[in-house]
Design an enzyme around this catalytic site. Structure first.
Site, PDB file in Angstrom:
ATOM      1  N   HIS A  94      -8.028  -4.908  -1.283  1.00 34.96           N
ATOM      2  CA  HIS A  94      -6.804  -4.409  -0.671  1.00 34.96           C
ATOM      3  C   HIS A  94      -6.190  -5.389   0.327  1.00 34.96           C
ATOM      4  CE1 HIS A  94      -4.116  -1.028  -0.167  1.00 34.96           C
ATOM      5  NE2 HIS A  94      -4.230  -1.067   1.147  1.00 34.96           N
ATOM      6  N   ASP A 117      -9.730  -3.733  -5.312  1.00 35.99           N
ATOM      7  CA  ASP A 117      -9.094  -2.936  -4.259  1.00 35.99           C
ATOM      8  C   ASP A 117      -9.796  -1.585  -4.120  1.00 35.99           C
ATOM      9  OD1 ASP A 117      -7.313  -1.518  -2.569  1.00 35.99           O
ATOM     10  OD2 ASP A 117      -5.642  -2.723  -3.284  1.00 35.99           O
ATOM     11  N   SER A 148       0.839  -1.193   0.000  1.00 36.18           N
ATOM     12  CA  SER A 148       0.000   0.000   0.000  1.00 36.18           C
ATOM     13  C   SER A 148       0.879   1.249   0.000  1.00 36.18           C
ATOM     14  CB  SER A 148      -0.959  -0.039   1.191  1.00 36.18           C
ATOM     15  OG  SER A 148      -1.983   0.908   1.049  1.00 36.18           O
TER      16      SER A 148
END
Length: 680
Positions: free
Chosen positions: A652, A617, A532
């Site tokens: 995610h 995501d 991330s």
């Protein structure tokens, strides 16, 4: 097999008179069959590159799974007359939520068997469980797409019936008022920002719900919770640098919410209720590491706040927990968590003793005011996680549970340490390290360096049974506690964001160079991993120092920073202006562009690179890593590996279920082992 060659469609992007050409902008359309075809081809190419590791991947998965106690359960906690616990059964992916009335020896009452609920779904996440005060109803949220958009439903625990109430497009969490029929919840807008608090009445449709608060400033997110005392329903609204709270008595669900303290730029605070006071953790009066204050429930504006725990420059207050006889402060000094226990009558003031060089401890689940037992957790890089009950009166400990590692694990075979690397501006960056005792350190030793470095989020030195697959094959694992996190306090975070964001990248680079200098490894055997915002770190680092690492794993990486931060229609934008800066202002545009990995990809050699993403995501859109890989394929001058793995069914957080995600871990480890020539 040849790497996929992606087509180029020129897209001109202009801001502040600056023109950028994005040839892969067209990938920003998950409904386009050509996009899906490209991602599928990348997956096929990845499978081909990693084909020689398939046997090792299977072996790694089996050994990771074999270390996990499959028939396991959480430590029960008591709330409002019931003991609550979570159970896992052998061979099953998902938890079973249970409770027992009054006594732990009572019969189990199954609240949810998520294994049954998840049948037929490739992804399934249950969250936000909230039991009504009369113990008869439980609200819960379900996400079966992995976009972190939940549908809230309600179950009657006396009959087992799922009621007709269905509330769409929420964060998943909800709060019951004291009347056992009114439910407060948070809705998301089209950018997935939590922006509205609604009131739902049991047995009615969502269309009849009442909007009680809307956050119109798109840099703020809204949320709702009930105080530990159960006396107040509290609405919070927060940005990176400012907070605002509203509250009503929980037994007056139709009352108008009253503002606690109006928002001010750079005034951060959070609140909890006890007795006739609210307690406030805040940075008021330049208390950058926070202090604890209190105020009467009748006079909540900041001019009435009184100091309880003063600000200390060397100690960062992480949080606090209130009991009827004690106040517990969770604080961090020199990077290490300490739990400070103070009696309200001033008869006691002491710290729990922790002895390891690098570790982490956290206050656990403590829903009951009327107890002198503090539940907390403890772990280190070599010590499996433990849940401990501590008697604050007689200072006795009871280990309620220690993480079981199946097999021949012996913590004495491993050693951890914390060292300090000097960054280029003179700051000292802590690095937590773990390895097997019999791993010899030299320039030939493989080392994996991990970091995150954003949002003030600290990567703690925690134990991982999955990590043993690396350590037992001679890999050293290290965590760089770089700026942008809060390991060394709030200033450590502030010096790693906005116009000082590059400190994050340089800290990581300088930590890596220090490890080489101290003969832990060499560039030929040094690897990096981050996800991330940590994936942004990976992208920036390999642009600055492309020969420093032999291989890099970038998980769901945030790499197209300029374009994303200029698009306020997608998640991770307006609420992030106080983290990265607002590129609609030229100063921030220029600074972000100077480090954005996608904008700075160029014709040069890059390290071996594995990039992962999820099609759904919600935090970092899949097209960012997809575009980045396509551009790197076009630009790079080396023959090193470059692969993109897109999970077509998740978002995610990767796969749901406790074992399915191990396949992703095994694949990443196998990539690293392949580069090291490790085949077993």
């Amino acid at each position: 097999m040849q790497a996929p060659i992606d087509k180029k469609i020129e897209k001109i992007l202009e801001k502040h008179g600056d023109i950028r050409i994005d040839n892969y902008y067209w990938l920003n359309d998950r409904e386009n069959p050509e996009v899906i075809d490209y991602l599928t081809k990348e997956n096929e190419y990845t499978a081909e590159i990693l084909k020689s590791t398939e046997g090792l991947q299977a072996k790694l998965f089996d050994e990771m799974k074999a270390r996990i106690k499959e028939d396991d359960s959480s430590v029960p906690y008591k709330l409002n007359g019931f003991w609550y616990l979570t159970e896992f059964q052998k061979g099953k992916e998902y938890p079973i939520y249970k409770r027992r009335k009054e006594d732990l020896s009572s019969a189990d009452e199954i609240m949810f068997d998520v294994n049954k609920m998840a049948e037929g779904h490739s992804y399934y996440q249950l969250g936000g469980l909230s039991v009504s005060e009369n113990n008869q109803l439980v609200s819960f949220g379900v996400d079966n797409v992995s976009r972190r958009i939940y549908t809230i439903q309600i179950k009657d625990l006396s009959t087992g019936e799922i009621l007709a109430d269905k509330i769409e497009n929420t964060t998943g969490g909800s709060v019951w008022a004291a009347d056992n029929k009114t439910l407060f919840y948070t809705r998301k807008d089209e950018t997935l920002r939590a922006f509205q608090i609604w009131k739902h009445i049991l047995g009615t449709s969502q269309e009849a719900d009442t909007l009680v608060f809307e956050e119109t400033d798109d840099t703020f997110n809204a949320f709702v919770y009930k105080s530990k005392s159960k006396k107040y329903i509290i609405i919070g609204s927060s940005s990176s640098v400012s907070d605002e709270f509203r509250y009503i008595p929980s037994n007056q669900p139709d009352a108008e919410f009253k503002i606690f303290q109006e928002r001010e730029r750079d005034l951060e605070y959070s609140i909890e209720h006890f007795g006739d006071s609210f307690y406030i953790q805040t940075n008021k009066d330049d208390a950058f590491n926070y202090k604890l204050m209190k105020t009467s429930v009748e006079k909540t504006a900041q001019e009435n706040w009184e100091e309880v725990i003063p600000h200390r420059e060397e100690t960062f207050i992480e949080g606090f927990e209130i009991f009827k006889n004690y106040l517990v402060i969770e604080e961090r000094t020199n990077g290490l968590i300490q739990l400070n226990i103070k009696a309200w009558d001033k008869s006691a003031d002491y710290f729990l003793p922790f002895n390891e060089e690098t570790y982490t401890a956290n206050v656990g689940t403590n829903p009951d005011f009327d107890t002198d037992i503090l539940r907390y957790s403890y772990t280190s890089l070599t010590t499996p996680s433990s849940v401990i009950d501590f008697n604050m009166n007689d200072k006795s400990f009871e280990i309620k549970k220690e993480q079981v590692v199946i097999g021949d694990f012996d913590k004495s075979n491993y050693v951890s340490e914390r060292i300090w690397a000097e960054a280029r501006d003179g700051e000292l960056v802590p690095i937590s390290i773990v390895r097997r005792k019999d791993t010899v350190l030299s320039e030939k030793t493989p080392l994996l360096l991990y970091a995150y470095g954003s949002y003030g989020y600290t990567i703690e030195p925690y134990f991982s049974s999955i990590r043993l697959s690396l350590l037992d094959r001679g890999v050293v694992y290290a965590i760089a506690h770089i700026r942008g996190g809060q390991y060394l306090g709030r200033e450590w975070y502030d010096e790693g964001k906005m116009l000082e964001k590059k400190n994050t990248f340089f800290d990581f680079i300088d930590a890596a160079k220090h490890l080489i200098k101290e003969n832990y490894t060499s560039s030929q055997h040094l690897y990096a991993m981050g996800g991330s915002a940590g994936g942004l770190l990976m992208g920036a680092v390999i642009n600055y120092e492309p020969t420093l690492f032999n291989g890099v794993i970038a998980q769901v990486p945030f790499v197209d920073v300029v374009t994303t931060m200029l698009d306020d229609t997608i998640p991770l934008t307006t609420g992030e202006y106080d983290e990265w800066g607002n590129p609609n202002e030229k100063e921030y545009y220029d600074y972000i562009k100077s480090y954005s990995p996608y904008d700075n990809a160029e014709a040069k050699a890059y390290p071996n690179l594995m990039v992962t993403t999820g099609l759904h995501d919600s935090q970092v859109q899949y097209w960012e890593p997809a575009k980045w890989v396509a551009k790197l394929r076009e630009m790079k001058t080396d023959d090193n590996i470059l692969i993109l793995e897109t999970n077509m069914e998740t978002g995610h957080g990767g796969a749901s279920g406790r074992f399915e995600s191990l396949k992703e871990d095994a694949k990443e480890d196998a990539f690293l082992f392949m580069l090291e020539g490790i085949t077993e």
